[in-house]
Design a protein around this motif. Structure first.
Motif, PDB file in Angstrom:
ATOM      1  N   SER A 165       0.928  -1.439  -0.572  1.00 51.96           N
ATOM      2  CA  SER A 165      -0.187  -0.359   0.169  1.00 51.96           C
ATOM      3  C   SER A 165       1.118   1.143  -0.020  1.00 51.96           C
ATOM      4  CB  SER A 165      -0.980  -0.383   0.908  1.00 51.96           C
ATOM      5  OG  SER A 165      -0.142   0.295   2.566  1.00 51.96           O
ATOM      6  N   VAL A 166       1.851   0.949   0.186  1.00 50.94           N
ATOM      7  CA  VAL A 166       2.987   2.521  -0.037  1.00 50.94           C
ATOM      8  C   VAL A 166       3.003   3.415  -0.991  1.00 50.94           C
ATOM      9  CG1 VAL A 166       5.789   3.131   0.527  1.00 50.94           C
ATOM     10  CG2 VAL A 166       4.915   1.201   2.148  1.00 50.94           C
ATOM     11  N   PRO A 167       3.206   2.833  -2.700  1.00 50.33           N
ATOM     12  CA  PRO A 167       2.853   3.231  -3.405  1.00 50.33           C
ATOM     13  C   PRO A 167       1.800   3.853  -3.943  1.00 50.33           C
ATOM     14  CG  PRO A 167       3.516   1.231  -4.054  1.00 50.33           C
ATOM     15  CD  PRO A 167       3.416   1.164  -2.776  1.00 50.33           C
ATOM     16  N   PHE A 168       0.678   4.110  -2.779  1.00 48.64           N
ATOM     17  CA  PHE A 168      -0.606   4.202  -2.720  1.00 48.64           C
ATOM     18  C   PHE A 168      -0.590   5.633  -2.288  1.00 48.64           C
ATOM     19  CE2 PHE A 168      -1.488  -0.081  -4.252  1.00 48.64           C
ATOM     20  CZ  PHE A 168      -2.591   0.081  -5.800  1.00 48.64           C
ATOM     21  N   LEU A 169      -0.118   5.241  -1.042  1.00 48.24           N
ATOM     22  CA  LEU A 169       0.593   5.866   0.129  1.00 48.24           C
ATOM     23  C   LEU A 169       1.156   7.385  -0.525  1.00 48.24           C
ATOM     24  CD1 LEU A 169       1.035   4.434   3.480  1.00 48.24           C
ATOM     25  CD2 LEU A 169      -1.055   5.327   2.843  1.00 48.24           C
ATOM     26  N   ILE A 170       1.670   7.006  -1.627  1.00 43.49           N
ATOM     27  CA  ILE A 170       2.724   8.296  -2.188  1.00 43.49           C
ATOM     28  C   ILE A 170       1.732   8.841  -2.660  1.00 43.49           C
ATOM     29  CG2 ILE A 170       4.673   8.782  -3.468  1.00 43.49           C
ATOM     30  CD1 ILE A 170       6.293   6.481  -2.156  1.00 43.49           C
ATOM     31  N   PHE A 171       1.335   8.069  -3.760  1.00 47.84           N
ATOM     32  CA  PHE A 171       0.597   8.551  -4.866  1.00 47.84           C
ATOM     33  C   PHE A 171      -1.085  10.016  -3.871  1.00 47.84           C
ATOM     34  CE2 PHE A 171      -3.595   9.253  -7.215  1.00 47.84           C
ATOM     35  CZ  PHE A 171      -3.060   9.402  -8.021  1.00 47.84           C
ATOM     36  N   VAL A 172      -1.823   9.530  -2.828  1.00 49.88           N
ATOM     37  CA  VAL A 172      -2.054  10.078  -2.052  1.00 49.88           C
ATOM     38  C   VAL A 172      -1.972  11.531  -1.958  1.00 49.88           C
ATOM     39  CG1 VAL A 172      -4.204  10.299  -0.672  1.00 49.88           C
ATOM     40  CG2 VAL A 172      -4.295   8.222  -2.047  1.00 49.88           C
ATOM     41  N   ALA A 173      -0.443  11.164  -1.051  1.00 46.92           N
ATOM     42  CA  ALA A 173       0.191  12.566  -0.432  1.00 46.92           C
ATOM     43  C   ALA A 173       0.849  13.130  -1.459  1.00 46.92           C
ATOM     44  CB  ALA A 173       0.932  12.138   0.103  1.00 46.92           C
ATOM     45  N   LEU A 174       1.387  12.630  -2.541  1.00 44.49           N
ATOM     46  CA  LEU A 174       1.206  13.949  -4.087  1.00 44.49           C
ATOM     47  C   LEU A 174       0.437  14.797  -4.450  1.00 44.49           C
ATOM     48  CD1 LEU A 174       3.969  12.233  -5.211  1.00 44.49           C
ATOM     49  CD2 LEU A 174       4.494  13.426  -4.220  1.00 44.49           C
ATOM     50  N   ARG A 175      -1.109  13.982  -4.884  1.00 44.49           N
ATOM     51  CA  ARG A 175      -2.100  14.523  -4.892  1.00 44.49           C
ATOM     52  C   ARG A 175      -2.751  15.335  -4.314  1.00 44.49           C
ATOM     53  NH1 ARG A 175      -5.703  13.586  -8.663  1.00 44.49           N
ATOM     54  NH2 ARG A 175      -8.127  13.702  -9.106  1.00 44.49           N
ATOM     55  N   PHE A 176      -2.381  15.169  -2.812  1.00 43.48           N
ATOM     56  CA  PHE A 176      -3.128  16.186  -1.812  1.00 43.48           C
ATOM     57  C   PHE A 176      -2.105  17.771  -1.840  1.00 43.48           C
ATOM     58  CE2 PHE A 176      -2.989  17.121   2.620  1.00 43.48           C
ATOM     59  CZ  PHE A 176      -3.719  17.903   3.018  1.00 43.48           C
ATOM     60  N   GLU A 177      -0.591  17.435  -1.483  1.00 44.26           N
ATOM     61  CA  GLU A 177      -0.312  18.697  -1.824  1.00 44.26           C
ATOM     62  C   GLU A 177      -0.945  19.252  -3.239  1.00 44.26           C
ATOM     63  OE1 GLU A 177       3.067  21.529  -2.799  1.00 44.26           O
ATOM     64  OE2 GLU A 177       2.975  19.948  -4.378  1.00 44.26           O
ATOM     65  N   THR A 237     -11.998  20.601   4.913  1.00 48.09           N
ATOM     66  CA  THR A 237     -12.865  19.394   4.092  1.00 48.09           C
ATOM     67  C   THR A 237     -11.881  18.456   2.779  1.00 48.09           C
ATOM     68  OG1 THR A 237     -14.636  21.016   3.806  1.00 48.09           O
ATOM     69  CG2 THR A 237     -14.654  19.075   1.876  1.00 48.09           C
ATOM     70  N   LEU A 238     -10.392  19.584   2.534  1.00 46.00           N
ATOM     71  CA  LEU A 238      -9.193  18.815   1.678  1.00 46.00           C
ATOM     72  C   LEU A 238      -8.628  17.036   3.123  1.00 46.00           C
ATOM     73  CD1 LEU A 238      -7.981  21.047  -0.918  1.00 46.00           C
ATOM     74  CD2 LEU A 238      -8.818  19.202  -0.722  1.00 46.00           C
ATOM     75  N   TRP A 239      -7.879  18.158   4.030  1.00 44.81           N
ATOM     76  CA  TRP A 239      -8.093  17.185   5.482  1.00 44.81           C
ATOM     77  C   TRP A 239      -9.092  16.491   5.475  1.00 44.81           C
ATOM     78  CZ3 TRP A 239      -2.768  17.641   6.364  1.00 44.81           C
ATOM     79  CH2 TRP A 239      -2.354  18.660   6.277  1.00 44.81           C
ATOM     80  N   SER A 240     -10.466  16.137   5.565  1.00 42.00           N
ATOM     81  CA  SER A 240     -10.904  15.314   6.280  1.00 42.00           C
ATOM     82  C   SER A 240     -11.041  14.190   5.384  1.00 42.00           C
ATOM     83  CB  SER A 240     -12.625  15.913   6.838  1.00 42.00           C
ATOM     84  OG  SER A 240     -12.882  17.139   5.030  1.00 42.00           O
ATOM     85  N   ARG A 241     -10.341  14.929   4.227  1.00 40.72           N
ATOM     86  CA  ARG A 241     -10.418  13.291   2.901  1.00 40.72           C
ATOM     87  C   ARG A 241      -9.469  13.366   2.913  1.00 40.72           C
ATOM     88  NH1 ARG A 241     -13.052  16.568  -2.115  1.00 40.72           N
ATOM     89  NH2 ARG A 241     -15.632  17.216  -2.012  1.00 40.72           N
ATOM     90  N   PHE A 242      -8.264  13.849   3.419  1.00 38.60           N
ATOM     91  CA  PHE A 242      -7.088  13.184   3.216  1.00 38.60           C
ATOM     92  C   PHE A 242      -7.138  11.627   4.484  1.00 38.60           C
ATOM     93  CE2 PHE A 242      -3.414  13.567   4.808  1.00 38.60           C
ATOM     94  CZ  PHE A 242      -1.957  12.897   3.540  1.00 38.60           C
ATOM     95  N   PHE A 243      -7.359  12.163   5.338  1.00 38.74           N
ATOM     96  CA  PHE A 243      -6.451  11.367   6.953  1.00 38.74           C
ATOM     97  C   PHE A 243      -7.423   9.816   6.688  1.00 38.74           C
ATOM     98  CE2 PHE A 243      -5.035  15.129   8.333  1.00 38.74           C
ATOM     99  CZ  PHE A 243      -3.353  14.864   8.573  1.00 38.74           C
ATOM    100  N   PRO A 244      -8.461  10.493   6.471  1.00 41.03           N
ATOM    101  CA  PRO A 244      -9.191   8.716   6.477  1.00 41.03           C
ATOM    102  C   PRO A 244      -8.654   7.761   5.245  1.00 41.03           C
ATOM    103  CG  PRO A 244     -10.820  10.124   6.266  1.00 41.03           C
ATOM    104  CD  PRO A 244      -9.798  11.188   6.581  1.00 41.03           C
ATOM    105  N   LEU A 245      -8.173   8.474   4.231  1.00 44.81           N
ATOM    106  CA  LEU A 245      -7.245   8.099   2.570  1.00 44.81           C
ATOM    107  C   LEU A 245      -6.728   6.479   3.512  1.00 44.81           C
ATOM    108  CD1 LEU A 245      -8.255   6.734   0.482  1.00 44.81           C
ATOM    109  CD2 LEU A 245      -7.600   8.729  -0.861  1.00 44.81           C
ATOM    110  N   MET A 246      -5.552   7.756   4.510  1.00 43.45           N
ATOM    111  CA  MET A 246      -4.512   7.339   4.487  1.00 43.45           C
ATOM    112  C   MET A 246      -4.457   5.836   5.331  1.00 43.45           C
ATOM    113  SD  MET A 246      -2.279   9.301   2.815  1.00 43.45           S
ATOM    114  CE  MET A 246       0.004   9.633   3.326  1.00 43.45           C
ATOM    115  N   GLU A 247      -5.759   6.700   6.164  1.00 38.18           N
ATOM    116  CA  GLU A 247      -5.053   5.606   7.245  1.00 38.18           C
ATOM    117  C   GLU A 247      -5.895   4.351   7.224  1.00 38.18           C
ATOM    118  OE1 GLU A 247      -7.910   4.550  12.202  1.00 38.18           O
ATOM    119  OE2 GLU A 247      -8.295   7.054  10.872  1.00 38.18           O
ATOM    120  N   PHE A 248      -6.454   4.542   6.113  1.00 39.93           N
ATOM    121  CA  PHE A 248      -6.796   3.339   5.319  1.00 39.93           C
ATOM    122  C   PHE A 248      -6.253   2.052   4.712  1.00 39.93           C
ATOM    123  CE2 PHE A 248      -8.505   0.900   1.212  1.00 39.93           C
ATOM    124  CZ  PHE A 248      -9.746   0.130   2.068  1.00 39.93           C
TER     125      PHE A 248
END
Length: 590
Positions: A165-177, A237-248
């Motif tokens: 799942s690490v590549p997905f974590l990186i992808f989500v983080a970059l998209r979030f930034e 709102t952006l943060w609220s979407r980001f954290f649950p996905l990262m935790e999942f």
């Protein structure tokens, strides 16, 4: 990172603090890796074999590791704090210095609240990231690297499965930034407009109350506050979407570890202690990935803030010294001013002054009369080299002002403006502002010439009386007389009086004008006034209209011919004269 590269010069000489901070964090991270190994030893080599006599030694080892780790984290924070404060100190000084030398053109559109926001909130965001966030970012890389190496050394197959799942974590983080950065930029702008609204309201509170516009100001503030709130909600709102996905995604790694790792333990290819150690090490990978959002948050805020600060620092200075500019020597300056076909316009607007030419010999008095927008103040601003002329030239003693250093030019001038500004300090300091080694006798002499000494001595602390912000606590006339004393004390070669007696009564004006007769001797004086009484002793008066000279001459000459000057004279002296003096009338008829 382009913004940080541009800011590099403000902290790179103290980079040893950054390196040491990162080194301490690296040591703390390495010490943190000792704990999982101690857990593995505790289970595999102590509990399972039943060698409980080793427990005290392991416990003592854990305590020592924790203490050393805490010391390293303390040193890292201290060093990072020193780096951040050093950066903020130098950056704040650089911004303030730039504000001092930015041209008048910049301040024509600049907002005080916005500038205050840049020098406070924006600088604080940059300080936090450079001082702490940058080291934490490097620490994240170290944690992931060290953790991965140890996990691979224990069981490489389980490591690969766990890190799916690490590549997905990186992808989500970059998209979030990519989405959070514009949001923070907009939020900084919204905060700036909010600060500006507060600053303008506090500064203009008397105007607000005199026009009973409190409800309007409340509504205006509410609109800007609503904009700021909307940006905050959008960011949240952006943060609220980001954290649950990262935790999942992080939870997937943990589930895979327990499921697959438990299977390996059952099959005997992995010990129970190694599984426990693995469970601790996985957070060296997942933890930083999960917390990368905070780092992105700090970085994004610092980048948005850095852009605003760099915008100020990189703003071009319209009026600056040429490389071969001449430094004036006070003893050599005579004060002869010449305008030669000067034309100037503010930006893309119509010309404020057009083809202005006149000569002000040393010791002469030149007056300017005209309606609002006629170009009087613009001529004075050009004389002070606040702007560069578009056409023509202005010369001091035959030398173009553009060939003279700005500081040495203005040091030969003293100005009294219609809008008087006093600093929050004593009256003595306000009069002696900008001068060193001024005696009290000289200050009193200047105040006497400005007809300010008497009312100053009536105050509780005399010249030590502290006036409030913007001279609050003094009448308009009192503030103006203190400003006149400040100008007279400077003993300039060129004296500029921009409607300097507009806030005093006629009697006081007459007294001040009498004092001016003495101080004007030997120095070139420019007077902008709406009262004929302030101009009638001028050697030459220029009457302006729409940026052009429509009349010129002295008082006696101008009242003898029809025109704007005589019209103003008749209006102002209507109660004292029934008509133009007979001699003038005969000249008009002739």
């Amino acid at each position: 990172m382009n913004v940080l590269r541009q800011l590099k010069g403000f902290f790179w000489d103290k980079r040893r603090f950054l390196y040491l901070s990162i080194l301490c964090l690296a040591i703390a991270t390495a010490l943190g890796l000792v704990t999982p190994n101690l857990l593995r030893i505790l289970i595999d080599d102590v509990i399972i074999p039943g060698k409980y006599e080793k427990v005290p030694l392991l416990a003592l080892s854990v305590i020592l590791v924790v203490i050393l780790k805490a010391i390293m984290q303390f040193l890292s924070g201290t060093l990072g704090g020193r780096l951040g404060n050093h950066l903020a100190y130098r950056l704040r000084n650089a911004c303030y210095e730039k504000l001092q030398f930015l041209s008048f053109r910049y301040y024509d559109t600049a907002k005080t609240g916005d500038l205050m926001s840049r020098l406070t909130g924006d600088l604080e965001a940059i300080r936090n990231f450079i001082g702490f966030g940058l080291a934490q970012l490097m620490n994240t890389i170290l944690m992931v690297t060290f953790g991965s190496i140890m996990m691979f050394s224990i069981h490489w197959q389980l490591t690969l499965i766990t890190m799916i799942s690490v590549p997905f974590l990186i992808f989500v983080a970059l998209r979030f930034e990519g989405r959070i950065h514009p949001a923070f930029q907009e939020m900084r702008i919204a905060l700036s407009t909010l600060t500006t609204a507060v600053q303008e309201n506090v500064t203009g509170v008397r105007t607000v109350k005199s026009f009973a516009r409190e409800p309007y100001e409340v509504e205006k503030f509410s609109i800007r506050n609503e904009r700021y709130k909307t940006n905050q909600i959008f960011t949240s709102t952006l943060w609220s979407r980001f954290f649950p996905l990262m935790e999942f995604l992080a939870s997937i790694s943990v589930v895979l570890l327990l499921a697959v790792g438990g299977t390996f333990v059952i099959k005997g290819s992995l010990s129970l202690g190694e599984l426990i150690a693995f469970f601790s090490l996985i957070w060296y990978i997942i933890g930083p990935m999960w917390g990368i959002g905070y780092l992105i948050n700090n970085y994004t805020q610092s980048e948005a803030s850095g852009e605003r600060v760099l915008e100020l620092l990189n703003h071009p200075i319209d009026v600056k010294d040429r490389e071969d500019a001449k430094e004036l020597v006070s003893e050599e300056v005579k004060g002869n001013i010449t305008f030669e076909n000067v034309t100037f316009a503010y930006g893309n607007k119509l010309a404020a002054v057009k083809d202005i030419s006149f000569d002000a010999p040393t010791g002469s008095v030149i007056g300017f009369l005209g309606g609002t927008g006629s170009g009087k103040s613009t001529i004075i601003q050009l004389l002070m080299h606040a702007y560069n002329v578009n056409e023509g030239s202005i010369k001091l003693d035959g030398v173009d002002l553009r060939d003279i250093t700005v500081h040495s030019l203005r040091s030969q001038m003293a100005s009294v403006f219609q809008e008087t500004f006093l600093f929050s300090s004593s009256i003595q300091n306000n009069i002696s502002y900008g001068l060193k080694d001024v005696s009290m006798e000289e200050i009193i002499r200047a105040a006497e010439l400005a007809k300010a000494h008497e009312f100053i001595m009536e105050m509780p602390d005399g010249y030590d009386t502290v006036v409030g912000e913007r001279g609050m606590g003094l009448s308009g006339g009192q503030k103006q007389r203190i400003a006149i004393a400040r100008a007279l004390l400077k003993n300039p070669k060129i004296l500029i009086l921009d409607d300097a007696t507009s806030a005093v009564d006629m009697e006081t004006e007459h007294e001040i004008q009498s004092g001016f007769q003495e101080v004007m001797k030997g120095r070139t004086t420019f007077i902008i006034a709406h009262r004929i009484s302030s101009l009638r002793h001028a050697d030459e008066i220029l009457v302006l209209d729409e940026g052009k000279v429509v009349q010129r001459g002295n008082h006696e000459q101008l009242i003898t011919v029809p025109g704007p000057y005589r019209d103003v004279y008749q209006i102002q002296y209507a109660d004292h004269i029934a008509r133009i003096p007979s001699e003038a009338e005969e000249q008009v008829k002739s």
